[in-house]
Design a protein around this motif. Structure first.
Motif, PDB file in Angstrom:
ATOM      1  N   ASN A   1       0.836  -1.208   0.000  1.00 12.20           N
ATOM      2  CA  ASN A   1       0.000   0.000   0.000  1.00 12.20           C
ATOM      3  C   ASN A   1       0.869   1.256   0.000  1.00 12.20           C
ATOM      4  N   LEU A   2       1.972   1.210   0.765  1.00  4.08           N
ATOM      5  CA  LEU A   2       2.898   2.352   0.813  1.00  4.08           C
ATOM      6  C   LEU A   2       3.639   2.514  -0.516  1.00  4.08           C
ATOM      7  N   PHE A   3       4.084   1.377  -1.127  1.00  3.51           N
ATOM      8  CA  PHE A   3       4.781   1.463  -2.418  1.00  3.51           C
ATOM      9  C   PHE A   3       3.884   2.091  -3.477  1.00  3.51           C
ATOM     10  N   ALA A   4       2.601   1.699  -3.476  1.00  2.00           N
ATOM     11  CA  ALA A   4       1.680   2.270  -4.468  1.00  2.00           C
ATOM     12  C   ALA A   4       1.555   3.780  -4.248  1.00  2.00           C
ATOM     13  N   LEU A   5       1.480   4.196  -2.992  1.00  2.00           N
ATOM     14  CA  LEU A   5       1.394   5.632  -2.678  1.00  2.00           C
ATOM     15  C   LEU A   5       2.649   6.362  -3.140  1.00  2.00           C
ATOM     16  N   ILE A   6       3.819   5.806  -2.820  1.00  2.00           N
ATOM     17  CA  ILE A   6       5.072   6.469  -3.185  1.00  2.00           C
ATOM     18  C   ILE A   6       5.216   6.541  -4.713  1.00  2.00           C
ATOM     19  N   SER A   7       4.887   5.440  -5.426  1.00  2.00           N
ATOM     20  CA  SER A   7       5.000   5.509  -6.890  1.00  2.00           C
ATOM     21  C   SER A   7       4.070   6.572  -7.455  1.00  2.00           C
ATOM     22  N   ALA A   8       2.871   6.692  -6.891  1.00  2.00           N
ATOM     23  CA  ALA A   8       1.936   7.711  -7.369  1.00  2.00           C
ATOM     24  C   ALA A   8       2.495   9.112  -7.117  1.00  2.00           C
ATOM     25  N   HIS A   9       3.131   9.310  -5.954  1.00  2.00           N
ATOM     26  CA  HIS A   9       3.689  10.632  -5.656  1.00  2.00           C
ATOM     27  C   HIS A   9       4.867  10.960  -6.572  1.00  2.00           C
ATOM     28  N   ILE A  10       5.684   9.948  -6.860  1.00  2.00           N
ATOM     29  CA  ILE A  10       6.808  10.181  -7.779  1.00  2.00           C
ATOM     30  C   ILE A  10       6.266  10.542  -9.174  1.00  2.00           C
ATOM     31  N   GLN A  11       5.214   9.829  -9.604  1.00  2.00           N
ATOM     32  CA  GLN A  11       4.601  10.119 -10.908  1.00  2.00           C
ATOM     33  C   GLN A  11       4.029  11.531 -10.937  1.00  2.00           C
ATOM     34  N   PHE A  12       3.465  11.936  -9.814  1.00  2.00           N
ATOM     35  CA  PHE A  12       2.933  13.298  -9.707  1.00  2.00           C
ATOM     36  C   PHE A  12       4.050  14.332  -9.876  1.00  2.00           C
ATOM     37  N   LEU A  13       5.176  14.069  -9.196  1.00  2.00           N
ATOM     38  CA  LEU A  13       6.311  14.990  -9.267  1.00  2.00           C
ATOM     39  C   LEU A  13       6.839  15.087 -10.707  1.00  2.00           C
ATOM     40  N   LEU A  14       7.000  13.931 -11.385  1.00  2.00           N
ATOM     41  CA  LEU A  14       7.465  13.920 -12.777  1.00  2.00           C
ATOM     42  C   LEU A  14       6.475  14.667 -13.672  1.00  2.00           C
ATOM     43  N   GLY A  15       5.166  14.404 -13.458  1.00  2.00           N
ATOM     44  CA  GLY A  15       4.134  15.060 -14.267  1.00  2.00           C
ATOM     45  C   GLY A  15       4.124  16.568 -14.058  1.00  2.00           C
ATOM     46  N   LEU A  16       4.338  16.959 -12.810  1.00  2.00           N
ATOM     47  CA  LEU A  16       4.325  18.389 -12.468  1.00  2.00           C
ATOM     48  C   LEU A  16       5.449  19.128 -13.211  1.00  2.00           C
ATOM     49  N   ILE A  17       6.640  18.527 -13.246  1.00  2.00           N
ATOM     50  CA  ILE A  17       7.756  19.168 -13.960  1.00  2.00           C
ATOM     51  C   ILE A  17       7.448  19.208 -15.464  1.00  2.00           C
ATOM     52  N   LEU A  18       6.919  18.059 -15.979  1.00  2.00           N
ATOM     53  CA  LEU A  18       6.565  17.989 -17.404  1.00  2.00           C
ATOM     54  C   LEU A  18       5.575  19.089 -17.782  1.00  2.00           C
ATOM     55  N   TYR A  19       4.677  19.374 -16.849  1.00  2.00           N
ATOM     56  CA  TYR A  19       3.623  20.347 -17.109  1.00  2.00           C
ATOM     57  C   TYR A  19       4.206  21.692 -17.534  1.00  2.00           C
TER      58      TYR A  19
ATOM     59  N   ASP B   1      -7.937  19.618 -29.356  1.00  2.00           N
ATOM     60  CA  ASP B   1      -8.219  18.487 -28.465  1.00  2.00           C
ATOM     61  C   ASP B   1      -6.973  18.044 -27.714  1.00  2.00           C
ATOM     62  N   ALA B   2      -5.844  17.961 -28.422  1.00  2.00           N
ATOM     63  CA  ALA B   2      -4.626  17.468 -27.785  1.00  2.00           C
ATOM     64  C   ALA B   2      -4.132  18.455 -26.729  1.00  2.00           C
ATOM     65  N   LEU B   3      -4.094  19.727 -27.082  1.00  2.00           N
ATOM     66  CA  LEU B   3      -3.621  20.724 -26.112  1.00  2.00           C
ATOM     67  C   LEU B   3      -4.535  20.765 -24.896  1.00  2.00           C
ATOM     68  N   ARG B   4      -5.852  20.714 -25.140  1.00  5.94           N
ATOM     69  CA  ARG B   4      -6.788  20.779 -24.021  1.00  5.94           C
ATOM     70  C   ARG B   4      -6.635  19.541 -23.143  1.00  5.94           C
ATOM     71  N   TYR B   5      -6.490  18.384 -23.770  1.00  5.53           N
ATOM     72  CA  TYR B   5      -6.340  17.168 -22.989  1.00  5.53           C
ATOM     73  C   TYR B   5      -5.137  17.264 -22.047  1.00  5.53           C
ATOM     74  N   TRP B   6      -3.958  17.632 -22.567  1.00  4.24           N
ATOM     75  CA  TRP B   6      -2.757  17.627 -21.727  1.00  4.24           C
ATOM     76  C   TRP B   6      -2.743  18.807 -20.752  1.00  4.24           C
ATOM     77  N   THR B   7      -3.365  19.923 -21.138  1.00  2.00           N
ATOM     78  CA  THR B   7      -3.372  21.087 -20.250  1.00  2.00           C
ATOM     79  C   THR B   7      -4.373  20.919 -19.113  1.00  2.00           C
ATOM     80  N   VAL B   8      -5.542  20.329 -19.434  1.00  2.00           N
ATOM     81  CA  VAL B   8      -6.628  20.275 -18.450  1.00  2.00           C
ATOM     82  C   VAL B   8      -6.996  18.862 -17.995  1.00  2.00           C
ATOM     83  N   GLU B   9      -7.479  18.030 -18.926  1.00  2.00           N
ATOM     84  CA  GLU B   9      -8.066  16.746 -18.508  1.00  2.00           C
ATOM     85  C   GLU B   9      -7.075  15.815 -17.827  1.00  2.00           C
ATOM     86  N   HIS B  10      -5.916  15.601 -18.466  1.00  2.00           N
ATOM     87  CA  HIS B  10      -4.945  14.654 -17.924  1.00  2.00           C
ATOM     88  C   HIS B  10      -4.561  15.035 -16.486  1.00  2.00           C
TER      89      HIS B  10
END
Ligand code: HEM
Ligand code: HEM
Length: 148
Positions: free
Chosen positions: A47-65, A83-92
């Protein structure tokens, strides 16, 4: 390699770690919930590993943003027209943020509970909801769920 493509590859590949740890945590917590099993150190770890992987993914996504050419957060009028710009800017971002928040809330709620079955049930429900949102968000992207 430039930092954009390096980060995109890291974020793209890390999805498998997130999805795999999430699925394992979900299966183990459902088994524990329905089978009335004790909450083991193995449960706590996955349960902790899943949480940590999600947080790492969040951090990577945040920089990518901030560096992705597909994110036009500074100009929503332009972002909304494609559609593509809106998807990556908002929905994703919105959907993934909700998913990661569900994982974080589920993990900390479960941690505070004492009863084993209640701990399993909380993780099972919150992580499953998060998983569904993640799969839906990737499906919406038009990019493959597995592979590039
Ligand atoms: C569980 C969480 C997440 C998963 C599973 C996920 C998954 C993905 C996937 C599969 C891609 C496509 C990569 C490719 O085509 O190779 C992607 C791209 C991207 N993600 Fe995420 N993501 C998550 C969270 C986030 C968050 C929280 C943010 C922002 C704060 C974010 C921002 C981005 C950006 C900006 C792109 C790049 C679009 C581009 O330039 O091609 N992601 N993500
Ligand atoms: C900007 C990035 C991040 C934000 C905003 C964030 C946010 C949070 C929040 C709000 C919690 C509290 C959960 C609770 O109350 O139980 C938390 C817990 C945690 N996060 Fe993150 N996080 C981020 C990045 C990371 C990264 C990169 C890692 C690992 C390398 C990580 C690992 C953890 C761990 C281990 C916990 C504690 C789990 C526990 O309760 O035992 N986080 N994070």
């Amino acid at each position: 390699m430039e930092s954009y493509s390096l980060l995109l590859q890291a974020h793209s590949g890390w999805r498998y770690v997130v999805m795999l740890t999430l699925v394992l945590a979900i299966l183990m917590s459902i088994a524990g919930w329905l089978g009335n099993k004790p909450y083991t150190p193995g449960n706590r770890k996955i349960n902790l590993f899943a949480l940590i992987s999600a947080h790492i993914q969040f951090l990577l996504g945040l920089i990518l943003y901030f560096i992705s050419p597909l994110v036009k957060a500074g100009d929503m009028a332009i972002a909304m027209k494609s559609d593509a710009l809106r998807y990556w800017t908002v929905e994703h971002t919105t959907m993934m943020l909700i998913a990661i928040a569900l994982i974080t809330i589920g993990h900390s709620k479960s941690k505070r509970l004492i009863d084993s079955v209640a701990k399993h049930r909380t993780v099972a429900i919150f992580y499953t909801l998060a998983f569904i949102i993640i799969i839906a968000a990737i499906a919406l992207s038009g990019r493959p769920i597995i592979g590039r």
